[in-house]
Design a protein around this motif. Structure first.
Motif, PDB file in Angstrom:
ATOM      1  N   ASP A 179      48.208  42.227  32.139  1.00  0.00           N
ATOM      2  CA  ASP A 179      47.798  43.407  31.929  1.00  0.00           C
ATOM      3  C   ASP A 179      46.510  43.478  31.068  1.00  0.00           C
ATOM      4  OD1 ASP A 179      47.874  46.284  31.708  1.00  0.00           O
ATOM      5  OD2 ASP A 179      49.480  46.168  29.751  1.00  0.00           O
ATOM      6  N   TRP A 180      45.550  43.972  32.002  1.00  0.00           N
ATOM      7  CA  TRP A 180      44.218  43.943  31.637  1.00  0.00           C
ATOM      8  C   TRP A 180      43.918  45.565  30.961  1.00  0.00           C
ATOM      9  CZ3 TRP A 180      40.315  40.186  31.058  1.00  0.00           C
ATOM     10  CH2 TRP A 180      40.361  38.880  31.726  1.00  0.00           C
ATOM     11  N   SER A 181      42.978  45.477  30.062  1.00  0.00           N
ATOM     12  CA  SER A 181      42.832  47.038  29.611  1.00  0.00           C
ATOM     13  C   SER A 181      42.045  47.946  30.421  1.00  0.00           C
ATOM     14  CB  SER A 181      41.748  46.843  28.340  1.00  0.00           C
ATOM     15  OG  SER A 181      40.610  46.012  28.601  1.00  0.00           O
ATOM     16  N   THR A 182      41.588  47.369  31.741  1.00  0.00           N
ATOM     17  CA  THR A 182      41.126  48.333  32.890  1.00  0.00           C
ATOM     18  C   THR A 182      42.287  48.729  33.461  1.00  0.00           C
ATOM     19  OG1 THR A 182      40.955  46.150  34.185  1.00  0.00           O
ATOM     20  CG2 THR A 182      39.075  47.016  32.682  1.00  0.00           C
ATOM     21  N   GLY A 183      43.569  48.171  33.466  1.00  0.00           N
ATOM     22  CA  GLY A 183      44.726  48.461  34.493  1.00  0.00           C
ATOM     23  C   GLY A 183      44.793  47.319  35.462  1.00  0.00           C
ATOM     24  N   ALA A 184      43.779  46.449  35.639  1.00  0.00           N
ATOM     25  CA  ALA A 184      44.132  45.494  36.518  1.00  0.00           C
ATOM     26  C   ALA A 184      45.345  44.369  36.001  1.00  0.00           C
ATOM     27  CB  ALA A 184      42.734  44.418  36.665  1.00  0.00           C
ATOM     28  N   THR A 185      45.998  43.925  37.179  1.00  0.00           N
ATOM     29  CA  THR A 185      47.204  43.133  36.881  1.00  0.00           C
ATOM     30  C   THR A 185      46.994  41.532  37.420  1.00  0.00           C
ATOM     31  OG1 THR A 185      48.293  44.107  39.018  1.00  0.00           O
ATOM     32  CG2 THR A 185      48.464  44.989  36.611  1.00  0.00           C
ATOM     33  N   THR A 186      45.619  41.251  37.630  1.00  0.00           N
ATOM     34  CA  THR A 186      45.450  40.095  38.152  1.00  0.00           C
ATOM     35  C   THR A 186      44.990  38.918  36.940  1.00  0.00           C
ATOM     36  OG1 THR A 186      43.070  40.551  38.606  1.00  0.00           O
ATOM     37  CG2 THR A 186      44.616  40.911  40.354  1.00  0.00           C
ATOM     38  N   PRO A 187      45.329  37.575  37.338  1.00  0.00           N
ATOM     39  CA  PRO A 187      44.764  36.727  36.294  1.00  0.00           C
ATOM     40  C   PRO A 187      43.469  36.917  35.774  1.00  0.00           C
ATOM     41  CG  PRO A 187      46.162  35.544  37.799  1.00  0.00           C
ATOM     42  CD  PRO A 187      45.835  36.981  38.455  1.00  0.00           C
ATOM     43  N   ASP A 188      42.665  37.023  36.855  1.00  0.00           N
ATOM     44  CA  ASP A 188      41.288  37.120  36.528  1.00  0.00           C
ATOM     45  C   ASP A 188      40.499  38.547  36.692  1.00  0.00           C
ATOM     46  OD1 ASP A 188      41.074  34.332  35.914  1.00  0.00           O
ATOM     47  OD2 ASP A 188      40.948  34.120  37.976  1.00  0.00           O
ATOM     48  N   LEU A 189      39.408  38.786  36.248  1.00  0.00           N
ATOM     49  CA  LEU A 189      39.100  40.252  36.214  1.00  0.00           C
ATOM     50  C   LEU A 189      37.412  40.265  36.615  1.00  0.00           C
ATOM     51  CD1 LEU A 189      39.611  43.257  35.794  1.00  0.00           C
ATOM     52  CD2 LEU A 189      38.391  42.971  33.394  1.00  0.00           C
ATOM     53  N   GLN A 190      36.997  41.302  37.610  1.00  0.00           N
ATOM     54  CA  GLN A 190      35.657  41.362  37.993  1.00  0.00           C
ATOM     55  C   GLN A 190      35.070  42.528  37.043  1.00  0.00           C
ATOM     56  OE1 GLN A 190      34.292  39.552  40.608  1.00  0.00           O
ATOM     57  NE2 GLN A 190      36.138  38.499  40.425  1.00  0.00           N
ATOM     58  N   VAL A 191      33.967  42.068  36.326  1.00  0.00           N
ATOM     59  CA  VAL A 191      33.464  42.922  35.063  1.00  0.00           C
ATOM     60  C   VAL A 191      32.237  43.523  35.794  1.00  0.00           C
ATOM     61  CG1 VAL A 191      32.645  43.349  32.902  1.00  0.00           C
ATOM     62  CG2 VAL A 191      34.604  41.842  33.527  1.00  0.00           C
ATOM     63  N   ASP A 192      31.882  44.838  35.698  1.00  0.00           N
ATOM     64  CA  ASP A 192      30.722  45.640  36.201  1.00  0.00           C
ATOM     65  C   ASP A 192      30.272  46.424  35.192  1.00  0.00           C
ATOM     66  OD1 ASP A 192      32.563  47.659  36.150  1.00  0.00           O
ATOM     67  OD2 ASP A 192      32.475  48.118  38.419  1.00  0.00           O
ATOM     68  N   ALA A 193      30.424  46.392  33.748  1.00  0.00           N
ATOM     69  CA  ALA A 193      29.956  47.011  32.778  1.00  0.00           C
ATOM     70  C   ALA A 193      30.100  46.601  31.529  1.00  0.00           C
ATOM     71  CB  ALA A 193      30.846  48.337  32.553  1.00  0.00           C
ATOM     72  N   SER A 194      29.255  46.570  30.564  1.00  0.00           N
ATOM     73  CA  SER A 194      29.338  46.085  29.268  1.00  0.00           C
ATOM     74  C   SER A 194      30.757  46.708  28.482  1.00  0.00           C
ATOM     75  CB  SER A 194      28.033  46.502  28.276  1.00  0.00           C
ATOM     76  OG  SER A 194      26.996  45.946  29.024  1.00  0.00           O
ATOM     77  N   GLY A 195      31.181  46.060  27.559  1.00  0.00           N
ATOM     78  CA  GLY A 195      32.396  46.499  26.681  1.00  0.00           C
ATOM     79  C   GLY A 195      33.273  45.477  26.185  1.00  0.00           C
ATOM     80  N   THR A 196      34.545  45.833  25.710  1.00  0.00           N
ATOM     81  CA  THR A 196      35.397  44.952  25.234  1.00  0.00           C
ATOM     82  C   THR A 196      36.632  44.921  26.188  1.00  0.00           C
ATOM     83  OG1 THR A 196      34.822  45.383  22.934  1.00  0.00           O
ATOM     84  CG2 THR A 196      36.867  44.350  23.277  1.00  0.00           C
ATOM     85  N   TYR A 197      36.841  43.777  26.712  1.00  0.00           N
ATOM     86  CA  TYR A 197      37.825  43.605  27.715  1.00  0.00           C
ATOM     87  C   TYR A 197      39.126  42.898  26.888  1.00  0.00           C
ATOM     88  CZ  TYR A 197      34.547  45.242  31.100  1.00  0.00           C
ATOM     89  OH  TYR A 197      33.778  45.754  31.608  1.00  0.00           O
ATOM     90  N   THR A 198      40.339  43.498  27.064  1.00  0.00           N
ATOM     91  CA  THR A 198      41.519  43.164  26.434  1.00  0.00           C
ATOM     92  C   THR A 198      42.578  42.626  27.590  1.00  0.00           C
ATOM     93  OG1 THR A 198      41.210  44.252  24.555  1.00  0.00           O
ATOM     94  CG2 THR A 198      43.368  43.149  24.793  1.00  0.00           C
ATOM     95  N   LEU A 199      43.193  41.325  27.484  1.00  0.00           N
ATOM     96  CA  LEU A 199      44.240  40.769  28.489  1.00  0.00           C
ATOM     97  C   LEU A 199      45.431  40.454  27.626  1.00  0.00           C
ATOM     98  CD1 LEU A 199      45.276  39.809  31.323  1.00  0.00           C
ATOM     99  CD2 LEU A 199      44.382  37.752  30.612  1.00  0.00           C
ATOM    100  N   ILE A 200      46.407  41.292  27.886  1.00  0.00           N
ATOM    101  CA  ILE A 200      47.874  40.977  27.558  1.00  0.00           C
ATOM    102  C   ILE A 200      48.706  40.230  28.565  1.00  0.00           C
ATOM    103  CG2 ILE A 200      50.088  41.820  26.676  1.00  0.00           C
ATOM    104  CD1 ILE A 200      48.387  44.247  25.612  1.00  0.00           C
ATOM    105  N   VAL A 201      49.270  38.990  28.193  1.00  0.00           N
ATOM    106  CA  VAL A 201      50.163  38.171  29.069  1.00  0.00           C
ATOM    107  C   VAL A 201      51.526  38.166  28.291  1.00  0.00           C
ATOM    108  CG1 VAL A 201      48.008  37.158  29.934  1.00  0.00           C
ATOM    109  CG2 VAL A 201      49.429  35.892  28.013  1.00  0.00           C
TER     110      VAL A 201
END
Length: 265
Positions: free
Chosen positions: A243-265
């Protein structure tokens, strides 16, 4: 001297009646040998119901004829008294009558009877066709049902509330030493509680284990030259959902903007 010219059923169960017959041609007078002056009958046939083994005489002229009637008295009140026990306890009765055949209500035929069933149970004894049956009642003390639940697994940071759901009118003895109706469990292991009322004690238990630990690592904070998309990879163990802070639900994330990203597993 005594002559044997009488016949009939000479073996009686207590309470039964038999008829004695005389095969003599002359009139007879029937008496008991213990009271020979008291004439009981002057008929050729004589009905008797003795309560003890008795010898009967029949006077015929100058001759005296005899016949013994044996009375079998079968015991009564032999199965034992009524009983109240704790639920699931086994009730045992041992009754032995040498020379008798025994039959219990559950079709056991030996001297030892066992049951875990409430209700009436009986024992029948028999010798030479004379039977007697005695019964007793089994009842269970009332005890409320309680259950700590099924064995379960928790996360290492969780606590689990174990409760009997019973009030303080009962006594409680947990393996931890607590005497309360409920217990907070925050470690793995087997937990049990004995619940006691005025008569009985019952125990229930539960096994608590830890689920496999879950870990996640995204690496150090990063400063990147501008790119349209930068992949962010996660390193995890025992993870089943993401559960990524972007709403994604995959193990990895494609980032296209600066910021803080959080992943809850």
């Amino acid at each position: 001297y005594l002559l044997q010219s009488l016949y009939g059923d000479t073996l009686l169960c207590l309470g039964d009646t038999t008829t004695l017959y005389s095969s003599l041609d002359t009139n007879v007078s029937w008496v008991e040998s213990s009271n020979p002056t008291n004439v009981l009958s002057t008929s050729d046939t004589f009905q008797v119901w003795p309560t003890i083994t008795t010898t009967y005489w029949a006077y015929a002229g100058v001759d005296t004829h005899s016949i013994n009637v044996h009375v079998i008295e079968v015991p009564t009140n032999f199965a034992g008294s009524n009983v109240t026990v704790c639920e699931h306890e086994t009730v045992t009765r041992f009754v032995e009558f040498p020379g008798y055949q025994q039959l219990w209500s559950n079709n056991q035929t030996d001297s030892l009877f066992t049951t875990v069933d409430s209700g009436y149970h009986w024992l029948e004894i028999d010798t030479l066709g004379c039977t007697s049956r005695d019964s007793f009642h089994v009842a269970f003390y009332d005890f409320p049902e309680y259950n700590l639940g099924n064995d379960t697994a928790i996360c290492f940071y969780d606590v689990l509330q174990l409760t009997t759901g019973l009030s303080n009118i009962y006594q409680f003895n947990w393996n931890t030493g607590s005497n309360q109706p409920s217990l907070v469990a925050n470690n793995t292991g087997t937990y049990w509680v004995d619940v006691t009322n005025a008569f009985c004690t019952f125990r229930d238990s539960i096994v608590i284990t830890y689920r496999p630990p879950v870990t996640v690592e995204l690496g150090n904070d990063s400063h990147l030259c501008y790119q349209n998309v930068v992949p962010m990879y996660s390193t995890t163990a025992n993870a089943t959902s993401f559960d990524w802070s972007t709403g994604a639900t995959t193990p990895d994330l494609q980032v296209d903007a600066s910021g803080t990203y959080t992943l809850i597993v």
